[in-house]
Design a protein around this motif. Structure first.
Motif, PDB file in Angstrom:
ATOM      1  N   LYS A 270       0.843  -1.186   0.000  1.00 54.58           N
ATOM      2  CA  LYS A 270       0.000   0.000   0.000  1.00 54.58           C
ATOM      3  C   LYS A 270       0.884   1.245   0.000  1.00 54.58           C
ATOM      4  O   LYS A 270       2.000   1.234   0.527  1.00 54.58           O
TER       5      LYS A 270
ATOM      6  N   THR B  54      -2.918  16.140  -3.459  1.00 51.63           N
ATOM      7  CA  THR B  54      -3.213  15.101  -4.449  1.00 51.63           C
ATOM      8  C   THR B  54      -1.950  14.335  -4.775  1.00 51.63           C
ATOM      9  O   THR B  54      -0.910  14.934  -5.068  1.00 51.63           O
TER      10      THR B  54
ATOM     11  N   GLN C 217      -3.576   5.433  -9.745  1.00 53.86           N
ATOM     12  CA  GLN C 217      -4.509   5.634  -8.643  1.00 53.86           C
ATOM     13  C   GLN C 217      -4.333   7.070  -8.130  1.00 53.86           C
ATOM     14  O   GLN C 217      -3.203   7.575  -8.030  1.00 53.86           O
ATOM     15  N   THR C 218      -5.452   7.714  -7.773  1.00 53.18           N
ATOM     16  CA  THR C 218      -5.413   9.094  -7.280  1.00 53.18           C
ATOM     17  C   THR C 218      -5.815   9.121  -5.811  1.00 53.18           C
ATOM     18  O   THR C 218      -6.861   8.583  -5.423  1.00 53.18           O
ATOM     19  N   TYR C 219      -4.964   9.752  -5.000  1.00 56.12           N
ATOM     20  CA  TYR C 219      -5.184   9.846  -3.557  1.00 56.12           C
ATOM     21  C   TYR C 219      -5.321  11.323  -3.182  1.00 56.12           C
ATOM     22  O   TYR C 219      -4.539  12.167  -3.642  1.00 56.12           O
ATOM     23  N   LYS C 220      -6.300  11.640  -2.321  1.00 54.69           N
ATOM     24  CA  LYS C 220      -6.536  13.027  -1.927  1.00 54.69           C
ATOM     25  C   LYS C 220      -6.779  13.139  -0.422  1.00 54.69           C
ATOM     26  O   LYS C 220      -7.311  12.216   0.205  1.00 54.69           O
TER      27      LYS C 220
ATOM     28  N   MET D 136      -6.122  10.470   4.176  1.00 59.22           N
ATOM     29  CA  MET D 136      -5.979  10.392   2.731  1.00 59.22           C
ATOM     30  C   MET D 136      -6.872   9.271   2.205  1.00 59.22           C
ATOM     31  O   MET D 136      -6.934   8.189   2.792  1.00 59.22           O
TER      32      MET D 136
ATOM     33  N   ASN E 142      -8.375   7.086  -1.406  1.00 62.20           N
ATOM     34  CA  ASN E 142      -8.149   6.726  -2.799  1.00 62.20           C
ATOM     35  C   ASN E 142      -9.438   7.003  -3.553  1.00 62.20           C
ATOM     36  O   ASN E 142     -10.442   6.310  -3.373  1.00 62.20           O
ATOM     37  N   THR E 143      -9.427   8.028  -4.396  1.00 63.93           N
ATOM     38  CA  THR E 143     -10.641   8.395  -5.132  1.00 63.93           C
ATOM     39  C   THR E 143     -10.867   7.520  -6.354  1.00 63.93           C
ATOM     40  O   THR E 143     -11.936   7.574  -6.964  1.00 63.93           O
TER      41      THR E 143
ATOM     42  N   GLU F  41     -11.617   2.963  -3.595  1.00 59.65           N
ATOM     43  CA  GLU F  41     -11.655   3.155  -2.143  1.00 59.65           C
ATOM     44  C   GLU F  41     -11.102   1.950  -1.378  1.00 59.65           C
ATOM     45  O   GLU F  41     -10.580   2.099  -0.273  1.00 59.65           O
TER      46      GLU F  41
ATOM     47  N   PHE G 199      -7.053   1.600  -0.073  1.00 62.81           N
ATOM     48  CA  PHE G 199      -6.810   2.817   0.693  1.00 62.81           C
ATOM     49  C   PHE G 199      -5.319   2.968   1.006  1.00 62.81           C
ATOM     50  O   PHE G 199      -4.595   1.984   1.163  1.00 62.81           O
ATOM     51  N   PRO G 200      -4.851   4.216   1.114  1.00 64.55           N
ATOM     52  CA  PRO G 200      -3.453   4.450   1.460  1.00 64.55           C
ATOM     53  C   PRO G 200      -3.273   4.475   2.974  1.00 64.55           C
ATOM     54  O   PRO G 200      -4.249   4.512   3.737  1.00 64.55           O
TER      55      PRO G 200
END
Length: 277
Positions: free
Chosen positions: A32, A114, A120-123, A246, A248-249, A252, A255-256
């Motif tokens: 992860k 971001t 993968q995009t994490y916000k 944070m 993961n968009t 989900e 997850f990070p």
């Protein structure tokens, strides 16, 4: 007596011949992304400076000795009040992403971090948490159980108008999280004791106090309890069940780990010497 000796030798040989090496398969957990983005604004300096580093790593199996860093991510910060974007880059290819231009987080502004990695995009979002300066840090004369501990006496004044939480960094990856429940608005002083194996005297240390949110306070206490004060810091091995802020968009479920936080910090440096107790 001879018979007893013969039986003992026989049993020893029997158990020795029955020894067998057993290989245990340890389940491999998919790695992860670990996002350590704890921004520090040194508000009591002139001029004000900031440590805005996003550290990216991948989680590793329990018995792995090294934790891989992430050097191929896209990282940027968005000021949600005007949609200004601050880009980050990993110049040294060590997993540490820093802003490409000078940046000091402002008061009362929400920032969105971001991170894009492996499609993968994490916000995550954070607003700077205010703090108060350290009044003094001095070496004390007291010890605890072994008589070999080194005492630090820390003093600061808490702001009574708001509920405050603090994170102290005593160097050597030694941390302490405090809340002002019992000293709200007071001049507060306490002692911290280095164990004999935690520090070698004489030496110089820099003590850091950071204002943190209530959520980050709770998160960090659990993090320390589960991962311990280890050589690589608490984010070196984040427990896989401990969720930060944070998300993961993209997916989900993937997850990070880690946290995005912005807080005001103050530091105090002093020389520690050996004392005759």
């Amino acid at each position: 007596m001879k018979n007893i000796k013969i039986i003992f030798v026989f049993l020893t040989l029997l158990f020795a011949s029955c020894e067998k090496v057993v290989d245990i398969d340890v389940p491999t957990i998919p790695p992860k992304l670990i996002i350590d983005a704890s921004f520090e604004v040194f508000f009591d300096e002139n001029p004000v400076t900031a440590n805005n580093v996003v550290k990216l790593k991948l989680s590793a199996d329990y018995f792995d000795e090294t934790i891989p860093v992430v050097t191929n991510a896209t990282v940027f910060l968005t000021n949600l009040s005007d949609n200004t974007v601050i880009n980050f880059t990993d110049v040294n290819l060590d997993g540490n992403y820093e802003p490409t231009s000078s940046f000091i987080p402002e008061d009362n502004i929400t920032y969105e971090l971001t991170v894009i990695h492996d499609n993968q995009t994490y916000k995550g979002k954070a607003t700077k948490v205010k703090s108060t300066p350290l009044t003094s840090v001095v070496q004390g004369d007291k010890t605890l159980f072994s008589g070999e501990e080194t005492e630090l006496k820390v003093d600061f004044t808490d702001d009574g108008t708001v509920e405050n939480h603090y994170l102290f960094d005593f160097t050597q990856n030694i941390y302490l999280a405090l809340e002002d429940r019992y000293f709200n608005g007071s001049d507060y002083n306490f002692s911290y004791f280095y164990q004999e194996d935690e520090i070698e005297l004489p030496t110089n240390v820099t003590i850091k106090m950071t204002g943190i949110s209530k959520e980050y306070y709770t998160y960090f206490r659990v993090l320390i309890d589960q991962s311990g004060q280890n050589a690589g810091g608490p984010f070196q091995s984040v427990p896989s069940s401990l969720l930060g802020n944070m998300i993961n968009t993209t997916n989900e479920e993937n997850f990070p780990l880690g946290y995005f936080h912005i807080g005001e910090s103050d530091t105090f440096s002093l020389d520690l010497v050996e004392k005759n107790n």
